[in-house]
Every structure is written in C-alpha cells, then in structure tokens.
Write an enzyme that holds these catalytic residues in place. Structure first.
Site, PDB file in Angstrom:
ATOM      1  N   TYR A 178      40.049  52.060  32.286  1.00 44.03           N
ATOM      2  CA  TYR A 178      41.007  50.959  32.438  1.00 44.03           C
ATOM      3  C   TYR A 178      41.646  50.629  31.088  1.00 44.03           C
ATOM      4  O   TYR A 178      40.968  50.217  30.153  1.00 44.03           O
ATOM      5  CB  TYR A 178      40.344  49.705  33.034  1.00 44.03           C
ATOM      6  N   HIS A 184      32.575  57.483  37.726  1.00 41.52           N
ATOM      7  CA  HIS A 184      33.768  56.880  38.350  1.00 41.52           C
ATOM      8  C   HIS A 184      34.257  57.693  39.564  1.00 41.52           C
ATOM      9  O   HIS A 184      34.595  57.133  40.611  1.00 41.52           O
ATOM     10  CB  HIS A 184      34.872  56.770  37.297  1.00 41.52           C
TER      11      HIS A 184
HETATM   12  N1  LIG Z   1      35.924  52.734  41.484  1.00 45.45           N
HETATM   13  C1  LIG Z   1      37.224  52.935  41.665  1.00 45.45           C
HETATM   14  O1  LIG Z   1      37.711  54.074  41.772  1.00 45.45           O
HETATM   15  C2  LIG Z   1      38.119  51.738  41.781  1.00 45.45           C
HETATM   16  C3  LIG Z   1      39.449  51.887  42.246  1.00 45.45           C
HETATM   17  C4  LIG Z   1      40.246  50.743  42.355  1.00 45.45           C
HETATM   18  C5  LIG Z   1      39.729  49.497  42.002  1.00 45.45           C
HETATM   19  N2  LIG Z   1      38.452  49.388  41.509  1.00 45.45           N
HETATM   20  C6  LIG Z   1      37.875  48.067  41.100  1.00 45.45           C
HETATM   21  O2  LIG Z   1      38.076  47.122  42.143  1.00 45.45           O
HETATM   22  C7  LIG Z   1      38.783  45.983  41.646  1.00 45.45           C
HETATM   23  C8  LIG Z   1      39.622  45.320  42.713  1.00 45.45           C
HETATM   24  O3  LIG Z   1      40.540  46.220  43.294  1.00 45.45           O
HETATM   25  P1  LIG Z   1      42.113  46.166  43.007  1.00 45.45           P
HETATM   26  O4  LIG Z   1      42.347  45.529  41.701  1.00 45.45           O
HETATM   27  O5  LIG Z   1      42.603  47.553  43.236  1.00 45.45           O
HETATM   28  O6  LIG Z   1      42.721  45.317  44.201  1.00 45.45           O
HETATM   29  P2  LIG Z   1      42.403  43.926  44.935  1.00 45.45           P
HETATM   30  O7  LIG Z   1      41.324  43.183  44.248  1.00 45.45           O
HETATM   31  O8  LIG Z   1      42.258  44.226  46.379  1.00 45.45           O
HETATM   32  O9  LIG Z   1      43.803  43.150  44.755  1.00 45.45           O
HETATM   33  C9  LIG Z   1      44.229  42.612  43.549  1.00 45.45           C
HETATM   34  C10 LIG Z   1      45.550  41.890  43.788  1.00 45.45           C
HETATM   35  O10 LIG Z   1      45.358  40.855  44.737  1.00 45.45           O
HETATM   36  C11 LIG Z   1      45.884  39.617  44.261  1.00 45.45           C
HETATM   37  N3  LIG Z   1      44.932  38.570  44.666  1.00 45.45           N
HETATM   38  C12 LIG Z   1      43.655  38.416  44.244  1.00 45.45           C
HETATM   39  N4  LIG Z   1      43.060  37.382  44.844  1.00 45.45           N
HETATM   40  C13 LIG Z   1      43.987  36.844  45.676  1.00 45.45           C
HETATM   41  C14 LIG Z   1      43.963  35.752  46.565  1.00 45.45           C
HETATM   42  N5  LIG Z   1      42.869  34.993  46.729  1.00 45.45           N
HETATM   43  N6  LIG Z   1      45.106  35.477  47.270  1.00 45.45           N
HETATM   44  C15 LIG Z   1      46.215  36.241  47.107  1.00 45.45           C
HETATM   45  N7  LIG Z   1      46.291  37.304  46.281  1.00 45.45           N
HETATM   46  C16 LIG Z   1      45.189  37.610  45.569  1.00 45.45           C
HETATM   47  C17 LIG Z   1      45.934  39.750  42.764  1.00 45.45           C
HETATM   48  O11 LIG Z   1      47.026  39.029  42.246  1.00 45.45           O
HETATM   49  P3  LIG Z   1      46.805  37.715  41.306  1.00 45.45           P
HETATM   50  O12 LIG Z   1      46.364  38.226  39.962  1.00 45.45           O
HETATM   51  O13 LIG Z   1      48.137  37.080  41.307  1.00 45.45           O
HETATM   52  O14 LIG Z   1      45.749  36.870  41.958  1.00 45.45           O
HETATM   53  C18 LIG Z   1      46.132  41.243  42.559  1.00 45.45           C
HETATM   54  O15 LIG Z   1      47.497  41.571  42.525  1.00 45.45           O
HETATM   55  C19 LIG Z   1      39.593  46.587  40.480  1.00 45.45           C
HETATM   56  O16 LIG Z   1      40.135  45.595  39.650  1.00 45.45           O
HETATM   57  C20 LIG Z   1      38.552  47.478  39.854  1.00 45.45           C
HETATM   58  O17 LIG Z   1      37.631  46.716  39.076  1.00 45.45           O
HETATM   59  C21 LIG Z   1      37.635  50.485  41.414  1.00 45.45           C
END
Ligand SMILES: NC(=O)c1ccc[n+]([C@@H]2O[C@H](COP(=O)([O-])OP(=O)(O)OC[C@H]3O[C@@H](n4cnc5c(N)ncnc54)[C@H](OP(=O)(O)O)[C@@H]3O)[C@@H](O)[C@H]2O)c1
Length: 272
Positions: A56, A117
């Site tokens: 990241y 990962h």
């Molecule tokens: N292991 C892997 O391969 C892998 C892959 C992808 C992700 N990840 C991990 O999983 C975490 C989460 O996944 P992600 O970041 O892909 O997506 P996510 O958490 O599903 O979505 C994040 C988005 O949702 C919005 N959001 C968050 N809470 C909200 C709420 N209560 N109401 C409305 N909108 C909301 C955020 O905007 P705001 O900032 O405006 O709230 C942001 O744009 C990552 O950050 C990472 O740590 C791991």
C-alpha cells in the site's frame, strides 16, 4: 464492539482498512496531514485492529500507521496490526527483508498478524514458510496468515506452518461472495480460521433495495452498517472497512453491535 476469540486471541469484529492510505499505488506525502487526521480519528474512536500491507502506497501506509500510533501514545499491546508481504517478495531472503522493512516502517518490534498477500505460483510455498516459521520463532511475527488463498492452497499452508494459520483474508460482501461459494468460508469456520472480509462494503457502493432498506430502518442503521453487520454476525468472520471520514468510521465500528435476527440473516443471505 463484538470480538472473535480464536487461539486465545480476542480480535475485534471490525478493523480499519488502509488500502488507499498514503496515496494508494504511489506514496503521496503531500497529503500526509489528511491521512494522519483520518488515523487520529480512528484511534480516538477506538479502532485497535489496523490492516495494512507493504504494497500500500509503497510502504507509506505502514509508515503513517507507525507514526499515528506513536503520536496517539497507544500501548503497543492494545493494538493488533496486520500487514502483508507482496507476492514478488516470497523467496526466503526476500520475506525476511520485507518483514524487517515493515517492522521499521511500523515502528514496532513485532507484527501481530503477517499475511502472504497473494499466492505466487513461481515460488514454492515451502520456501516462503521456511522464512515465516523463522520469523515466528524469533517473535517478529506473532501469527501467520494468508490472503486470497482458496481451500487447496490454505490446506497446503496449514501443512507447512508450524503455528496455526490465523486468517485467510478474502473479498467478501453482500455483493461479492466467491469464497462463500467455493467452500473457503465453510472450511475456515470448521477449522478455526478467521475469514477477514476485505472490500466489505463494496468500495462504498451499496445499492438500495427493499430488503436492505427495511432491515436498516428496523435497526435505525444505514445500508452500509447492515452490510457490515451481515458479515460480522457470521461466525469466524471479521471485516476491515476503510474510511477517511470520521462519521463513517464511527458508523462502521457501531455496525459490530447490530444484532440481526435469524430471519434478517436469511433475507440478506438470499440477496445477490
Ligand atoms: N488482501 C487483499 O488483497 C485486499 C484487497 C483489497 C482490500 N483489502 C483491505 O480491505 C480494506 C477495505 O477494502 P476497500 O478499501 O477495498 O473497500 P471498502 O472498505 O469496501 O470501501 C471503502 C470505501 O467505502 C467508503 N465508506 C466507508 N465506510 C462507509 C460508510 N459507513 N458509508 C458510506 N461509505 C463508506 C469509503 O469512503 P470514505 O472514506 O468517504 O468513508 C471508501 O471509499 C482495504 O482498505 C484493505 O486494508 C485487502
């Protein structure tokens, strides 16, 4: 906050994702004050599980977490830090070096949960685990886990790991359930392994429908909270939503306390 208790560990059902912290694919230091302020509010609200990765923002997300934790004066033992090693660094020597780099950036002397990962078919898993087992023996990592592993790969990892595999981190949300369909979820639930749901609120795009809306109204909750509650009401499932917005951060934490009824769970299970 609800917790999962596993192998004598108590892990919060909702953690804090950081995929875009620090710039996403590249480190963007000009916005550090914005990212640090998001982390500050996360610490103040009571998040204790932080999910990050060496990938990241080229390691900058780890640097920001290390700095924010120091500035928040948080006791290290009260935090649970997950980080991950990128698939191009899975040879024995590269894993050892990647771990040292993550420790330095996170300003800590141990990582709570260290995950592969993504699998890399060009590096034998045995070689990667030789390094991971060594790091665990040295106390530099407390628990070993994987990410994006199917059941076959997870079983191979279990055979090679000298300590129980703590978690498999996979995409899991109301709208995206490949690992529930391919048997991974059931296997983890039966074998005492956490399923860490990533992208748990579909990047923020939760489309309204009648079922979701009426369940949200019944709990005075938002659609996003119900999407998270559906995940964390499932045994062995934890979720790591990412948000830079303090209101969303709070809503996401509070979602862990929403108790859905068996009938509501069934209705949400049936949504596709
Ligand atoms: N292991 C892997 O391969 C892998 C892959 C992808 C992700 N990840 C991990 O999983 C975490 C989460 O996944 P992600 O970041 O892909 O997506 P996510 O958490 O599903 O979505 C994040 C988005 O949702 C919005 N959001 C968050 N809470 C909200 C709420 N209560 N109401 C409305 N909108 C909301 C955020 O905007 P705001 O900032 O405006 O709230 C942001 O744009 C990552 O950050 C990472 O740590 C791991």
């Amino acid at each position: 906050m609800k917790y999962e208790t596993i192998n004598n560990l108590r892990i919060p059902k909702i953690g804090f994702g950081t995929a875009q912290l620090g710039g996403r694919l590249f480190a963007s230091r000009s916005r550090d004050s914005f990212y640090l302020s998001a982390l500050r509010s996360a610490f103040e609200l009571g998040y204790t599980h932080f999910d990050t990765a060496d990938f990241y923002s080229f390691g900058h997300a780890e640097e920001l977490i290390g700095r924010a934790a120091r500035e928040a004066n948080t006791k290290r033992a009260s935090l649970f830090i997950t980080t991950k090693v990128w698939p191009t660094r899975l040879t024995y020597k590269k894993v050892l070096r990647a771990c040292e780099n993550s420790l330095r950036r996170l300003q800590t002397d141990y990582i709570d949960s260290y995950l592969i990962h993504w699998p890399n078919p060009f590096v034998p898993l045995k070689e990667t685990f030789r390094a991971l087992n060594q790091l665990a023996k040295e106390g530099k990592i407390k628990h070993i886990g994987v990410s994006n592993f199917n059941v076959k790969l997870l079983k191979a990892a279990q055979l090679l790991s000298e300590t129980p595999i703590l978690a498999d981190q996979v995409p899991y949300s109301l709208t995206r359930r490949p690992y529930a369909k391919n048997g991974l979820l059931e296997y983890c639930q039966q074998n005492n392994i956490l399923v860490t749901a990533y992208t748990p609120i579909s990047h923020g795009w939760i489309a309204a429908n009648q079922t979701l809306q009426s369940i949200a109204e019944a709990h005075h909750a938002t659609l996003h909270q119900i999407a998270l509650a559906w995940l964390v009401n499932q045994p062995r499932v934890i979720a790591i939503p990412m948000s830079f917005d303090p209101t969303h951060q709070r809503e996401n934490l509070d979602a862990a306390d929403i108790q859905l009824t068996p009938s509501e769970m069934e209705q949400l299970n049936a949504l596709r």
